[in-house]
Design a protein around this motif. Sequence first.
Motif, mmCIF file in Angstrom:
data_model
loop_
_atom_site.group_PDB
_atom_site.id
_atom_site.type_symbol
_atom_site.label_atom_id
_atom_site.label_comp_id
_atom_site.label_asym_id
_atom_site.label_seq_id
_atom_site.Cartn_x
_atom_site.Cartn_y
_atom_site.Cartn_z
ATOM 1 N N PRO A 1 0.828 -1.196 0.000
ATOM 2 C CA PRO A 1 0.000 0.000 0.000
ATOM 3 C C PRO A 1 0.864 1.249 0.000
ATOM 4 C CG PRO A 1 -0.056 -1.083 2.140
ATOM 5 C CD PRO A 1 0.645 -1.982 1.210
ATOM 6 N N GLU A 2 0.210 2.347 -0.334
ATOM 7 C CA GLU A 2 0.972 3.569 -0.508
ATOM 8 C C GLU A 2 1.305 4.185 0.848
ATOM 9 O OE1 GLU A 2 -0.597 6.172 -3.608
ATOM 10 O OE2 GLU A 2 -1.890 4.536 -4.127
ATOM 11 N N THR A 3 2.128 3.546 1.565
ATOM 12 C CA THR A 3 2.594 4.068 2.839
ATOM 13 C C THR A 3 3.941 3.428 3.108
ATOM 14 O OG1 THR A 3 2.096 4.343 5.166
ATOM 15 C CG2 THR A 3 1.506 2.255 4.203
ATOM 16 N N GLY A 4 4.615 3.924 4.099
ATOM 17 C CA GLY A 4 5.881 3.292 4.408
ATOM 18 C C GLY A 4 6.902 4.300 4.834
ATOM 19 N N THR B 1 -10.567 0.167 4.197
ATOM 20 C CA THR B 1 -9.385 0.721 4.854
ATOM 21 C C THR B 1 -9.124 2.117 4.302
ATOM 22 O OG1 THR B 1 -7.854 -0.129 3.211
ATOM 23 C CG2 THR B 1 -8.385 -1.583 5.044
ATOM 24 N N VAL C 1 -7.877 6.031 -0.640
ATOM 25 C CA VAL C 1 -6.820 6.637 -1.470
ATOM 26 C C VAL C 1 -6.971 6.147 -2.906
ATOM 27 C CG1 VAL C 1 -4.339 6.761 -1.869
ATOM 28 C CG2 VAL C 1 -5.214 6.897 0.466
ATOM 29 N N HIS C 2 -7.211 4.830 -3.050
ATOM 30 C CA HIS C 2 -7.365 4.273 -4.400
ATOM 31 C C HIS C 2 -8.619 4.808 -5.077
ATOM 32 C CE1 HIS C 2 -3.958 1.681 -4.166
ATOM 33 N NE2 HIS C 2 -4.394 1.063 -3.081
ATOM 34 N N ARG D 1 -3.143 11.143 0.488
ATOM 35 C CA ARG D 1 -2.271 10.062 0.910
ATOM 36 C C ARG D 1 -1.347 10.521 2.042
ATOM 37 N NH1 ARG D 1 0.352 8.450 -3.995
ATOM 38 N NH2 ARG D 1 1.989 9.931 -3.491
ATOM 39 N N GLU E 1 -2.138 7.563 10.234
ATOM 40 C CA GLU E 1 -1.717 6.221 10.648
ATOM 41 C C GLU E 1 -0.535 6.262 11.611
ATOM 42 O OE1 GLU E 1 -3.358 3.498 6.995
ATOM 43 O OE2 GLU E 1 -1.224 3.973 7.048
ATOM 44 N N TYR E 2 0.389 7.167 11.350
ATOM 45 C CA TYR E 2 1.529 7.275 12.254
ATOM 46 C C TYR E 2 1.084 7.705 13.643
ATOM 47 C CZ TYR E 2 5.482 6.303 9.294
ATOM 48 O OH TYR E 2 6.409 5.651 8.528
ATOM 49 N N HIS F 1 -6.573 3.111 2.805
ATOM 50 C CA HIS F 1 -5.941 3.054 1.486
ATOM 51 C C HIS F 1 -6.939 2.690 0.401
ATOM 52 C CE1 HIS F 1 -1.855 3.795 2.846
ATOM 53 N NE2 HIS F 1 -2.287 3.235 3.964
ATOM 54 N N GLU G 1 -4.113 -2.646 7.018
ATOM 55 C CA GLU G 1 -3.689 -3.172 5.711
ATOM 56 C C GLU G 1 -2.714 -4.334 5.877
ATOM 57 O OE1 GLU G 1 -3.992 0.110 6.046
ATOM 58 O OE2 GLU G 1 -5.480 0.555 4.507
ATOM 59 N N GLN H 1 -1.165 8.975 5.802
ATOM 60 C CA GLN H 1 0.075 8.530 6.461
ATOM 61 C C GLN H 1 0.233 9.192 7.827
ATOM 62 O OE1 GLN H 1 3.091 9.403 3.581
ATOM 63 N NE2 GLN H 1 2.520 7.694 2.260
#
Lengths: 346, 259
Positions: free
Chosen positions: A17-20, B198, B203-204, B216, B223-224, B200, A304, B220
């Motif tokens: 997924p687009e995170t990281g 979810t 996002v999609h 996005r 989520e962090y 994401h 995810e 992030q």
Amino acid sequence: MENNSPLPFSAADDAAPETGAAATSAFAPRTDLSGLSRHAEAIRQELSKIIVGQHALAELLLTAILADGHVLLEGVPGVAKTLTAKLLARTLAVSFSRLQFTPDLMPSDVLGTSVFLPNKSEFEFRPGPIFASIVLIDEINRAPAKTQSALFEVMEERQITQDGTRYPMTDPFVVLATQNPIEQEGTYRLPEAQLDRFLFKLNVGYPTLEEEVAILQGHHSGLGGTSLERVQAVLTADDLRQLRAQVQRQHVEPKLLEYIARLVGQTRAHKGLYLGASPRASLSLLNGAKALAALRGRDFVTPEDVQYLAPHVLRHRILLTPEREMEGHTADDVVQQIVQQIEVPR
Amino acid sequence: MVIISLLIRLRRLSCLLVLLVALTPAWSKPKPKPQADLTVRPLPADRTTIVSLRRPAEQQLREFRAQREFQYVEVKSEHSAWDLFWARVWQWFSSLLATRGGRIMWEYGIYALLLIGFVFVVLKLMQVDITRAFGRAPRRSSLAYDTTTEDIHTLDFSALLAEAEATGNYRLAVRLGYLQVLKQLTDQGLIQWQPEKTNHDYVHELGASSLRPPFRELTQQFEYVWYGEQNDLSAAQYALARDARVAFQRQLASTRHAA
């Protein structure tokens, strides 16, 4: 992994997924995961010297190694299951052993046996090939249940007991097993108790057209092939132990624990399933999600991660009812259905 | 046929043998052996010996009679209250069946029970959940999911955000800000809000829109902060998150006006 598979969890879904690691610097991970990322990248680089494609498979294998779990690779002959497992073992500077399972294999051929020494008038235990850090069991489902049962203790407790004496395995101890689909000639279904001991069951599919062309080009130019000498060990046992300790310290929001328990619990209540997943599956899902999050540069787990690993953790632990099987459903279908039914913690 | 004819011949042969034996002359029979004289003769009366009569002791007889093993008293069985109850029930049931109405009820009652049983089996085979028909809640797992999760359509985001910021609960403030963005995206029809999706997935859903990269980024951040359990978020860190959110909301508003 299966790139052109009609299954719901194909390579398209396997994409990260687009995170990281590229997250906002203000919210950077509190744990330094740079060492883990560096090692993971080095292993990927070594694997890519021989293996074309299969990036998702490589990531899942690394996840399993970091989560201290065993992996069952299933696929039709010729899709590089054994080669991938051998290469992965080669990237780790640990002892390696290979077992070719056959119908006449005995438990003592795997575990070892006590030999009588006439000069000392006593028995001495001769360890079998299971005594290694990475054990590749090729064609695991060609041996009968009697031999499979010999693996129960060693896979779960990391030890064997022979003649009342306990022999612990070295750390790390990982079993990488390959098998053909059970529909293939001369294969048997593994016992449920043994399947439950595998962290992941990964379906290895055919390469895409581009990947297969790349395989042919590499082979034709002499760069391809399977010369394992080109692959170097990039991770020691001590390194691996440190990375695993780091993975264990990953943050998991309490609602996510409940989410995992609900996902696994739903397999026990699902009408299309004859056998649901065990609490060991919940633990596997948690450990796997923590390792995957670390590989993706995060010090916390997201839904995810759990959703991504759910089919790999659950597909070999559940049994469809005969009605569902006759309707053409697969375990992955049911897992996907369950994932789509459970509310995501947010 | 051959076997039957053989059997008949054998029978005839055996009859012939019997006849021959019967006609054998007496001299051919073995002579009887001389036997001892077994005639029973009475013993001569002994008139000299005095016969003494022996009687058991009275005391011993009384002791024998007193023993439990010699008490042959027949115990009469007594009906318990439970037996009497069932006897009365059966009596009442028999009397009920003796009437015409009772017989009709019995006959149709059997059919009704059979019908109910048949319907039950059919429903079970079709896996129909009939527990709701009797007003009982369906069986739930012991770990029931938290149904009190926020409904983004009913939350008063302005008030809640102000309260979270005022109390320094920046983690909650980031969460509320993100949920507010999700609601705005849903209201504009850019995403389809569903609790099973979810972040994401959303996002999609934005596809190739220019809103996707900043959303996005917001995802992030959320989520962090939320899944990463950043409870000690500083005011400066929150300010960054808030600025990013406000900028996105402005962009969203301009997109709506342009549309």
